[in-house]
Scaffold this motif. Structure first.
Motif, PDB file in Angstrom:
ATOM      1  N   GLU A  38       0.927  -1.101  -0.189  1.00 62.51           N
ATOM      2  CA  GLU A  38      -0.042   0.173  -0.016  1.00 62.51           C
ATOM      3  C   GLU A  38       0.850   1.196   0.046  1.00 62.51           C
ATOM      4  N   ASN A  39       0.319   2.331  -0.589  1.00 62.07           N
ATOM      5  CA  ASN A  39       1.134   3.540  -0.660  1.00 62.07           C
ATOM      6  C   ASN A  39       0.965   4.404   0.759  1.00 62.07           C
ATOM      7  N   SER A 220      -4.105   1.247  -7.249  1.00 66.30           N
ATOM      8  CA  SER A 220      -3.775   0.596  -5.948  1.00 66.30           C
ATOM      9  C   SER A 220      -2.717   1.193  -5.496  1.00 66.30           C
ATOM     10  N   LYS A 221      -1.650   1.320  -6.159  1.00 63.95           N
ATOM     11  CA  LYS A 221      -0.059   1.630  -5.712  1.00 63.95           C
ATOM     12  C   LYS A 221       0.325   3.031  -5.895  1.00 63.95           C
ATOM     13  N   ALA A 224      -2.372   5.292  -4.648  1.00 68.59           N
ATOM     14  CA  ALA A 224      -2.690   5.130  -3.180  1.00 68.59           C
ATOM     15  C   ALA A 224      -4.298   4.978  -2.874  1.00 68.59           C
ATOM     16  N   LEU A 225      -4.703   4.244  -3.823  1.00 66.52           N
ATOM     17  CA  LEU A 225      -6.202   3.786  -3.768  1.00 66.52           C
ATOM     18  C   LEU A 225      -6.342   2.263  -3.668  1.00 66.52           C
ATOM     19  N   GLY A 226      -5.743   1.439  -2.976  1.00 60.87           N
ATOM     20  CA  GLY A 226      -5.836   0.057  -2.874  1.00 60.87           C
ATOM     21  C   GLY A 226      -7.128  -0.438  -2.167  1.00 60.87           C
TER      22      GLY A 226
END
Lengths: 356, 356
Positions: A38-39, A220-221, A224-226
């Motif tokens: 995750e970011n 997702s990466k 930053a919206l995993g």
């Protein structure tokens, strides 16, 4: 009733924060999770603001054409709307492709993203893996010639190892594969790779000329919206039209759609996150060099160390509230660590230095 | 490459608000959407508040065990956690079941929820429909005996018509079906039916005794979270364990999980919405009676009128910014109207009175 599933196992995801909390009684806010790539910086404040504003509309289904998101993606990637399909994470695009083709044989790297195998087994496919853990295109080609798999997966860069093929080598490989074999280029971590080295950048618009290549990207990466489950596929219209046949309506949420659209409006935030990622990664490389630990050069937001007793170390860390990924289930002692925020990396490295 | 899909069509959802805005230049805030059976009151303020608070964590994957949500659902429905599977809408549970069994034949009512057919065709199944539009269990049984479908769908109450089987008749029917045929009871609108008449209430814990019955529920309707894509399946552990084999990890979003958990903590809000629904529905019934229009008695949050020139009327309304569902694609002139807020219903009824 379920005879067709009898050889299928259930997938189990990495340990969630909540589980550690329940098991060791550690407070959620004290837990450091560096296990799922995750970011760590989270989404742009502009994304957070827009999603907040839209929370009163959670009862409304999203615009199922995803018009606005596709407009933005098509500009970013210089392709047409009709070259894009949106998925609940890029995972879902892989699922569409595999369920659409129902391959008998699928070819992947020795160690790569677990979902390729999981979805392929759902349709009864045999999984062929290269002898090398990391991507080796000569091995890919040799197995392709002998076995004629219907789908080939290239994870560029590769999760969970971190290595990355050169774009030129990928395109040379595409030239050699017959048009009846679908090649899926999984670009989940491409933003990181392209930032570090332009030679690694796969430009999606360049794959449109191939009748048999599908590129997948994700929010997702780097974005930053995993947790919001948004990804996409890019390919020629024939492929996209066919994948659409397997897409359930409303496959991303109303708030996910807004988050993804807004995330594309703040590329500066994304770039800053990627810059920080590689600055922080250097600390792990320094640690490895200090301790003569072998590591895999990474073009992603995580790094893999070969280290003895990796399971023991991962468990030690877990008790202290730090979650990382033990690689021993892949058959070798190593740890995969997601690059966290400065303070998280410092705390983890301090403990690793004490243990070592 | 995609020969297996050649007879499949792409599903097209109802007209989204955004499309009307683009086409007729109507302001989004002036549009009245009564086409997708969304709960017009929106989610509870407590749900909105909790989701807002969690927007900074959109980069985090959800707890993939969905422990907290299952805990709450198991208490509500008096079943065990292991009797529950969570889906991206109850649609996804239907998808798991159909993809798991890969039926050759599927039996549904004459007119019912479109996704049964769409998912079934994805696996190449033949769709058997009863001659009656509405659910008629005698017809179901007759076709079952002759054709032995592997899956039978009962939509209780039925979307898009609104009629509802008595729970007693449903359970009598279950007794007559052999254990190798899966019966799926789609309870998407059960909260409305149970409120209006206890005889319509399907109690999910009662189906656990059957080896071959799956109940599905959703947060999309009474719980006002259509855009968040959360639903669930309840069945015996054997069925749930098998459906789990087809569940992709993280199949609902981090914010959807929070929204669903919180929605279950404010049942008062849900009840109020259902009460208002039936109060407002009476206005449509009055209109029908005034105008000698036939309508289908409804146990849901929508109502179907038989009306001549339904396509023309729907288009007229669309130009005025009101979106409802024309049923002519099902082969008969009728309109399906989602019960809206008082002011929305008034505006629509005023125009209908003018047109009529």
């Amino acid at each position: 009733m379920f005879e067709k599933l009898k050889n299928l196992k259930t997938y189990e995801a990495g340990k969630p924060v909540e589980l550690v909390v329940r098991k060791y009684g550690i407070k959620p806010e004290e837990i450091i999770k560096l296990a799922s790539n995750e970011n760590p910086y989270g989404p742009s404040p502009k994304v957070i603001q827009a999603v907040k504003q839209n929370t009163p509309f959670m009862h409304r289904y999203p615009d199922d054409s995803y018009y606005e998101l596709k407009e933005k993606l098509s500009k970013k990637h210089n392709v047409k709307n009709s070259n894009i399909i949106i998925g609940a994470g890029s995972d879902q695009i892989l699922e569409f492709a595999i369920h659409a083709i129902k391959p008998k044989k699928v070819l992947t790297a020795g160690i790569t993203f677990a979902m390729y195998e999981i979805y392929s087994k759902q349709v009864g496919a045999e999984i062929l893996k290269t002898p090398s853990k990391e991507h080796n295109l000569n091995e890919f080609y040799e197995i392709y010639q002998k076995q004629k798999p219907e789908i080939i997966f290239l994870c560029v860069p590769n999760n969970p190892l971190g290595e990355c093929l050169d774009a030129k080598d990928v395109f040379d490989f595409l030239e050699k594969i017959d048009s009846e074999t679908l090649i899926i280029i999984d670009g989940a971590y491409q933003e990181f790779a392209a930032f570090k080295d332009k030679n690694k950048e796969i430009i999606p618009s360049k794959i449109l000329d191939y009748p048999n290549v599908l590129y997948t990207g994700t929010f997702s990466k780097a974005y930053a919206l995993g947790g919001m489950r948004v990804g996409y596929g890019i390919a020629n219209e024939y492929i996209i039209k066919n994948l659409y046949k397997l897409r359930p309506p409303f496959n991303i949420t109303t708030l996910s759609l807004i988050a993804a659209v807004k995330a594309l409006e703040d590329e500066e935030w994304v770039k800053k996150g990627i810059e920080n990622n590689f600055k922080q990664m250097q600390k792990y490389i320094d640690f490895a060099n200090e301790n003569n630990l072998k590591y895999i050069n990474s073009w992603t937001n995580f790094i893999v160390f070969y280290i003895k007793n990796s399971t023991k170390i991962a468990n030690e860390l877990l008790k202290k509230g730090i979650i990382i990924r033990d690689m021993s289930s892949y058959g070798f002692d190593a740890l995969r660590i997601t690059i966290g925020k400065p303070e998280e990396n410092e705390k983890l490295l301090k403990i690793l230095r004490e243990i070592n």
